[in-house]
Design an enzyme around this catalytic site. Structure first.
Site, PDB file in Angstrom:
ATOM      1  N   LEU A 250       8.687 -39.447  -2.088  1.00  9.47           N
ATOM      2  CA  LEU A 250       7.563 -40.176  -1.659  1.00  9.47           C
ATOM      3  C   LEU A 250       7.685 -40.550  -0.154  1.00  9.47           C
ATOM      4  O   LEU A 250       7.213 -41.341   0.558  1.00  9.47           O
ATOM      5  CB  LEU A 250       7.703 -41.858  -2.377  1.00  9.47           C
ATOM      6  CG  LEU A 250       7.161 -41.876  -3.603  1.00  9.47           C
ATOM      7  CD1 LEU A 250       7.386 -43.317  -4.279  1.00  9.47           C
ATOM      8  CD2 LEU A 250       5.616 -41.552  -4.080  1.00  9.47           C
ATOM      9  N   ALA A 252       6.343 -39.622   3.369  1.00 11.59           N
ATOM     10  CA  ALA A 252       4.991 -38.898   3.657  1.00 11.59           C
ATOM     11  C   ALA A 252       5.323 -37.890   4.928  1.00 11.59           C
ATOM     12  O   ALA A 252       6.281 -38.289   5.535  1.00 11.59           O
ATOM     13  CB  ALA A 252       4.050 -39.838   4.274  1.00 11.59           C
ATOM     14  N   CYS A 260       8.891 -22.066  -2.796  1.00 13.59           N
ATOM     15  CA  CYS A 260       8.600 -22.475  -4.426  1.00 13.59           C
ATOM     16  C   CYS A 260       7.381 -23.399  -4.451  1.00 13.59           C
ATOM     17  O   CYS A 260       6.699 -22.911  -5.012  1.00 13.59           O
ATOM     18  CB  CYS A 260       9.934 -23.298  -4.884  1.00 13.59           C
ATOM     19  SG  CYS A 260      11.148 -22.092  -5.155  1.00 13.59           S
TER      20      CYS A 260
HETATM   21  C1  UDX Z   1      11.906 -26.919  -4.639  1.00 12.87           C
HETATM   22  C2  UDX Z   1      12.134 -27.832  -5.830  1.00 12.87           C
HETATM   23  O1  UDX Z   1      12.666 -29.180  -5.728  1.00 12.87           O
HETATM   24  C3  UDX Z   1      13.387 -26.986  -6.811  1.00 12.87           C
HETATM   25  O2  UDX Z   1      13.510 -27.960  -7.867  1.00 12.87           O
HETATM   26  C4  UDX Z   1      12.801 -25.726  -6.982  1.00 12.87           C
HETATM   27  O3  UDX Z   1      13.805 -24.911  -7.902  1.00 12.87           O
HETATM   28  C5  UDX Z   1      12.442 -24.925  -5.816  1.00 12.87           C
HETATM   29  O4  UDX Z   1      11.584 -25.771  -4.920  1.00 12.87           O
HETATM   30  P1  UDX Z   1      13.009 -26.520  -2.167  1.00 12.87           P
HETATM   31  O5  UDX Z   1      11.992 -25.655  -2.044  1.00 12.87           O
HETATM   32  O6  UDX Z   1      14.373 -26.170  -1.715  1.00 12.87           O
HETATM   33  O7  UDX Z   1      12.980 -26.894  -3.938  1.00 12.87           O
HETATM   34  O8  UDX Z   1      12.663 -27.652  -1.660  1.00 12.87           O
HETATM   35  P2  UDX Z   1      12.631 -29.444  -1.647  1.00 12.87           P
HETATM   36  O9  UDX Z   1      13.767 -30.097  -1.370  1.00 12.87           O
HETATM   37  O10 UDX Z   1      12.225 -29.851  -3.006  1.00 12.87           O
HETATM   38  O11 UDX Z   1      11.227 -29.751  -0.595  1.00 12.87           O
HETATM   39  C6  UDX Z   1      10.062 -29.163  -0.694  1.00 12.87           C
HETATM   40  C7  UDX Z   1       9.091 -29.446   0.367  1.00 12.87           C
HETATM   41  O12 UDX Z   1       8.462 -30.670   0.189  1.00 12.87           O
HETATM   42  C8  UDX Z   1       9.896 -29.607   1.889  1.00 12.87           C
HETATM   43  O13 UDX Z   1       9.021 -28.994   2.708  1.00 12.87           O
HETATM   44  C9  UDX Z   1       9.743 -30.832   2.247  1.00 12.87           C
HETATM   45  O14 UDX Z   1       9.800 -31.357   3.401  1.00 12.87           O
HETATM   46  C10 UDX Z   1       8.822 -31.779   1.224  1.00 12.87           C
HETATM   47  N1  UDX Z   1       8.727 -32.966   1.098  1.00 12.87           N
HETATM   48  C11 UDX Z   1       9.799 -33.381   0.016  1.00 12.87           C
HETATM   49  C12 UDX Z   1       8.021 -33.836   1.344  1.00 12.87           C
HETATM   50  O15 UDX Z   1       7.131 -33.589   2.253  1.00 12.87           O
HETATM   51  N2  UDX Z   1       8.405 -35.133   0.921  1.00 12.87           N
HETATM   52  C13 UDX Z   1       9.200 -35.640   0.156  1.00 12.87           C
HETATM   53  O16 UDX Z   1       9.167 -36.619  -0.256  1.00 12.87           O
HETATM   54  C14 UDX Z   1       9.906 -34.586  -0.343  1.00 12.87           C
END
Ligand code: UDX
Length: 429
Positions: A250, A252, A260
């Site tokens: 959550l 922003a 992924c």
């Molecule tokens: C993700 C999944 O979490 C994992 O289970 C899957 O196997 C591969 O894809 P990952 O790509 O390593 O893992 O990144 P993650 O930590 O999940 O974050 C993904 C993106 O979302 C990042 O760019 C992060 O900055 C963004 N994000 C995450 C947000 O903008 N807000 C959040 O609250 C959480």
């Protein structure tokens, strides 16, 4: 030689290497194969081609148990369980490119009773199609779906302490292969979800699509907060305490990236479309994410007017902290948009410097955050690296041509930034 089941790992990219190393740590003999001979050479010399906390140490500790080769025969001769960890990048249509999986299936031999364990993320239905193909070719190879849920930057920890392990096998000979895979995870002691192959494939895609939806949702709430003078960080805390919602995912910001989420959301949207269902929500999730990356440009223009000739510093380039991965990073879109607006873009990232040199033509890559912001008309926090929380704000204020920080990850202490004489703007605050 270990008494535990030997394991084959086909494709030693990020997922394959983490999987191989962690199973070696659990006591298995591991036989890895990759078609990239340069990468295999590197790994044989004990070098790790990716930045992943704890991986190098674990690899060193288990080096006697991990064998690398470019020959499929070396894997087939030594292991029955073959974990397929090749990449499935998106094609221009947004569908997953399965050519590397096809190539692996084509190479499999018949006589030794191997099981193909799919870790790569694939569209629902891929497993059944591969099973059919193997059966038609008369090959006695079982198929098991075992999707990965590893997060970059904490992949080793995620592998050793997962929320759950999902194992999909269809009735028939595959059941005992699925049992064998489940046995590998017993020492980890986590919930194991056993399903059919198609459901396991869907769990992976639906999980990532749901998490991406959560991010796009909070980003839209942030955009509305800006209009009505509410603070999305406080809103997220209040929402997250509801157990049905939960506090995670959550935050922003300026959009999700990585190898992924963009790929998997698009693959699920395409999969639905190809089967005749228009997945309205996922279309919006993707659109919101694309627009979110570009909102920073609007914020900069609000403060600076035209960006022509302005020097803009990007702090952080990786798609998230603790990785040097820049795949689908918001920094790529942002740098290109700013250059398109005529700005001079300078950037700093604690670890992604080398990748940035390749990917960001026309962007000046600096070796420290201070060098990046020197003379800048604005600085944008793109990745929430912890070290940006410790920036010497007084020095930054003095060195910038125009002291303005757009905090794309809402990570800085607003009051401290303003006290240093810097104009602060976050996302949804
Ligand atoms: C993700 C999944 O979490 C994992 O289970 C899957 O196997 C591969 O894809 P990952 O790509 O390593 O893992 O990144 P993650 O930590 O999940 O974050 C993904 C993106 O979302 C990042 O760019 C992060 O900055 C963004 N994000 C995450 C947000 O903008 N807000 C959040 O609250 C959480």
């Amino acid at each position: 030689m270990s008494e535990k089941e030997p394991i084959g790992v086909i494709g030693v990219g990020w997922v394959g290497l983490v999987t191989a190393t962690c199973f070696a740590e659990l006591g298995h003999e591991i036989y890895c194969r990759d078609i990239d001979s340069a990468k295999i050479g590197l790994l044989e010399r004990g070098e790790v081609p990716i930045h992943e906390p704890g991986l190098k140490e674990l690899l060193e500790r288990n080096s006697d148990r991990i064998h690398f080769s470019i020959e499929m025969g070396d894997v087939l001769a030594n292991a029955k369980l073959l974990f397929v960890c090749v990449d499935t990048p998106p094609t221009y249509s947004g569908d997953a490119d399965l050519s590397r999986i096809d190539a692996v299936v084509s190479e499999l031999e018949t006589e030794r009773g191997h099981a193909l364990v799919m870790k790569s993320t694939v569209p629902v239905g891929t497993g059944r199609a591969v099973e059919r193909r193997l059966a038609e070719a008369g090959k006695q190879i079982a198929y098991v779906s075992n999707p990965e849920f590893l997060k970059e930057g904490s992949a080793v920890e995620d592998f050793m302490n997962p929320d759950r392990v999902v194992i999909g096998g269809d009735p028939g000979s595959e059941e005992c292969a699925a049992d064998a895979v489940a046995k590998l995870y017993e020492p980890i002691g986590c919930p194991i979800v056993r399903t059919d192959v198609a459901s396991a494939e869907m769990i992976k895609l639906a999980s990532n699509a749901f998490l991406a939806t959560k991010i796009s949702f909070i980003n839209e709430i942030a955009n509305v907060c800006e209009e009505v003078e509410a603070d999305v960080a406080e809103v997220a805390i209040g929402m997250g305490l509801d157990e049905r919602i939960g506090p995670k995912f959550l935050s922003a910001g300026i959009g999700y990236g990585g190898s992924c989420f963009p790929k998997d959301v698009s693959a699920l949207k395409q999969l639905a479309g190809n089967s005749g269902y228009h997945f309205q929500l996922l279309h919006s999730v993707i659109e919101v994410n694309e627009l979110q990356k570009r909102r920073v440009v609007r914020k900069l223009k609000k403060h600076l007017g035209s960006l022509v000739g302005k020097r803009i510093a990007l702090l952080g380039l990786a798609f998230k902290p603790h990785t040097d991965d820049m795949r689908e990073a918001s920094s790529l879109v942002l740098a290109a948009r700013l250059q398109g607006e005529g700005a001079h873009v300078c950037a700093y990232d604690p670890v992604a410097e080398n990748r940035a040199q390749e990917l960001l033509a026309g962007t000046q890559i600096c070796d420290t955050a201070i060098n990046a912001v020197e003379g800048a008309d604005a600085a944008v926090i793109v990745t929430e690296w912890p070290e940006f929380g410790e920036l010497p704000l007084g020095e930054i204020s003095e060195k910038m041509n125009n002291p303005l920080i757009i905090d794309g990850r809402n990570m800085l202490d607003r009051e401290a930034v303003r006290d240093a004489g810097i104009t602060y703007e976050g996302i949804g605050r």
